[in-house]
Design an enzyme around this catalytic site. Structure first.
Site, PDB file in Angstrom:
ATOM      1  N   HIS A 252      -2.259   9.886  -0.968  1.00  0.00           N
ATOM      2  CA  HIS A 252      -2.437   8.648  -1.723  1.00  0.00           C
ATOM      3  C   HIS A 252      -2.314   8.915  -3.214  1.00  0.00           C
ATOM      4  CE1 HIS A 252      -3.366   5.253   0.726  1.00  0.00           C
ATOM      5  NE2 HIS A 252      -4.276   5.883   1.437  1.00  0.00           N
TER       6      HIS A 252
ATOM      7  N   GLU B 192       0.818  -1.218   0.000  1.00  0.00           N
ATOM      8  CA  GLU B 192       0.000   0.000   0.000  1.00  0.00           C
ATOM      9  C   GLU B 192       0.851   1.266   0.000  1.00  0.00           C
ATOM     10  OE1 GLU B 192      -3.244  -0.129   2.804  1.00  0.00           O
ATOM     11  OE2 GLU B 192      -3.444   2.058   2.782  1.00  0.00           O
TER      12      GLU B 192
HETATM   13  C1  MEV Z   1      -5.996   2.739   4.953  1.00  0.00           C
HETATM   14  O1  MEV Z   1      -5.226   1.622   4.638  1.00  0.00           O
HETATM   15  C2  MEV Z   1      -6.028   2.952   6.442  1.00  0.00           C
HETATM   16  C3  MEV Z   1      -6.917   4.108   6.912  1.00  0.00           C
HETATM   17  O2  MEV Z   1      -8.235   3.907   6.428  1.00  0.00           O
HETATM   18  C4  MEV Z   1      -6.909   4.085   8.418  1.00  0.00           C
HETATM   19  C5  MEV Z   1      -7.888   5.018   9.062  1.00  0.00           C
HETATM   20  O3  MEV Z   1      -8.916   5.348   8.432  1.00  0.00           O
HETATM   21  O4  MEV Z   1      -7.627   5.396  10.219  1.00  0.00           O
HETATM   22  C6  MEV Z   1      -6.443   5.409   6.366  1.00  0.00           C
END
Ligand code: MEV
Length: 414
Positions: free
Chosen positions: A365, A80
């Site tokens: 992202h 990721e």
């Molecule tokens: C994504 O991999 C993880 C998050 O969704 C965690 C969160 O929302 O605290 C960004």
């Protein structure tokens, strides 16, 4: 394809691949997994069954972590985007972490069924606790020599005719599954004798409540702003109130924890099981972190979870990449690695809450996503950033657009 291929386990990797090709699977697809990386073909073939290839994942390094006064470069393996960058940023913004791991006590469970007198059997087991422990303890065992091994027996009535026996084992620097399962299997026949019942199951529990780690840090208001502090405290409360949010909140924590666990060759499924079951142990599903303002108005972040980590045995010893990770971390014990992993989880969670409650998660992202798209479109080296930036500016992130920009860049440079 017909799923009934017999004797696959008897073949070597090449022969298994050929079997698939003969069955009509395209050869060029096999080529995609015919790369065993640093693990190598032989080790891969020995780790699991019916191996036909390997799937590689990138190993990145999170920076800026100072834990209990020691600097760490932290290896992380995952697919990721943004996770490594986010952990590094959260660590940079923090005042350094403190962490403490409990003793490496794991629980083994033996389920006794068909017991005629549950209360009497429980008393009998507890009365014989010392001799039962002695009977399964081998003084020559290296773990015993180091002060580990079976330590305590608990017996709990589960329902009419059923008893859960818990064997508490100090696993020292091992994750402990092998040791605990072996000891439970050794103990079971004696329990059957005492109870006149049936020891139906003898297995480790992943809810390692005696092997918890606590980590803590401070993020100063001058660095992150008072608004962010208020928002992060509210975000944590949201995770307390709603299990739907709690699940995602803890998933963000596990992004960091799993990534270090995979990099160091841990059983990350055991860690996941332990973390989520602990999140709802004797309470409703809750966040693994806590945030509050201290008297100076700075943000204090805390995390607590069980971590059954091993630095001896297991995949750490087999996988050269895991050995690299251990060297990079300069870790001396399982407890030290547990401390590091808990801090990464806390940093990861802070980074996610900080991003979500301010600019939103997508911006960071997007930039990494855009770079991936640029690479997929054939961009090399400096072209990657140029294309990613242009696509973000144009708000058009697609492989088609990346290819168009790539052509323009290359034409201009010719
Ligand atoms: C994504 O991999 C993880 C998050 O969704 C965690 C969160 O929302 O605290 C960004």
């Amino acid at each position: 394809m017909n799923s009934k291929i017999s004797g696959l386990y008897k073949l070597n990797i090449k022969e298994r691949q050929e079997k698939l090709i003969k069955a009509g699977f395209p050869k060029e697809e096999i080529e995609k997994i015919n790369n065993f990386g640093s693990l190598g073909e032989t080790a891969s073939d020995h780790l699991i069954e019916n191996v036909i290839g390997a799937l590689t994942l990138p190993l990145g390094i999170a920076t800026n972590f100072v834990i209990n006064g020691k600097d760490y470069l932290i290896p992380m393996v995952l697919e990721e985007a943004s996770v490594v960058a986010a952990a590094s940023k959260a660590a940079k913004l923090s005042e350094g972490f403190t962490a403490k791991a409990e003793e490496s006590i794991m629980i083994g469970q033996i389920l006794l069924t068909e017991i005629s007198d549950v209360e009497k059997t429980i008393n009998e087991i507890l009365k014989k606790e010392k001799e039962l422990i002695e009977s399964i303890t081998n003084p020559e065992d290296i773990m015993v020599k180091l002060g580990g091994g079976a330590k305590k027996i608990k017996a709990i009535k589960l329902k009419e005719n059923w008893i859960e026996v818990q064997l508490l084992v100090d696993c020292k620097d091992a994750m402990g599954a092998n040791t605990v399962n072996t000891l439970c299997e050794k103990l079971a026949p004696q329990l059957e004798k005492i109870s006149n019942g049936n020891a139906l199951m003898r297995i480790i529990s992943n809810l390692a409540i005696y092997r918890k780690v606590k980590a803590k840090t401070i993020w100063k208001k001058e660095l992150i702003g008072e608004e962010a502090i208020k928002a992060i405290i509210k975000a944590n409360e949201f995770a307390e109130l709603s299990p739907f949010r709690g699940s995602t909140h803890n998933k963000g924590i596990m992004n960091g924890i799993d990534a270090v666990c995979i990099a160091t060759g841990q059983d990350f499924r055991a860690i996941e099981a332990g973390a989520h079951s602990f999140a709802c142990f004797e309470k409703k599903y809750s966040p693994l972190t806590k945030y509050y303002k201290n008297s100076e108005g700075n943000l204090v972040g805390e995390i607590e979870l069980p971590l059954a980590i091993g630095t001896v045995g297991g995949a750490t010893k087999i996988n050269p990449a895991a050995q690299f990770s251990m060297k990079l971390l300069e870790i001396n014990s399982a407890k030290e690695l547990e401390c590091v992993i808990a801090c990464v989880g806390l940093a990861q969670n802070f980074a996610a809450l900080y991003a979500i409650t301010t600019e939103g998660i997508q911006r960071g992202h997007m930039s990494l996503h855009a770079k991936n798209i640029a690479v997929n479109a054939g961009a090399k080296e400096k072209e990657i950033n140029l294309i990613a930036e242009k696509m973000i500016k144009e708000k058009k992130i697609s492989e088609e657009n990346a290819r168009k920009i790539l052509e323009e860049i290359r034409e201009k440079n010719n």
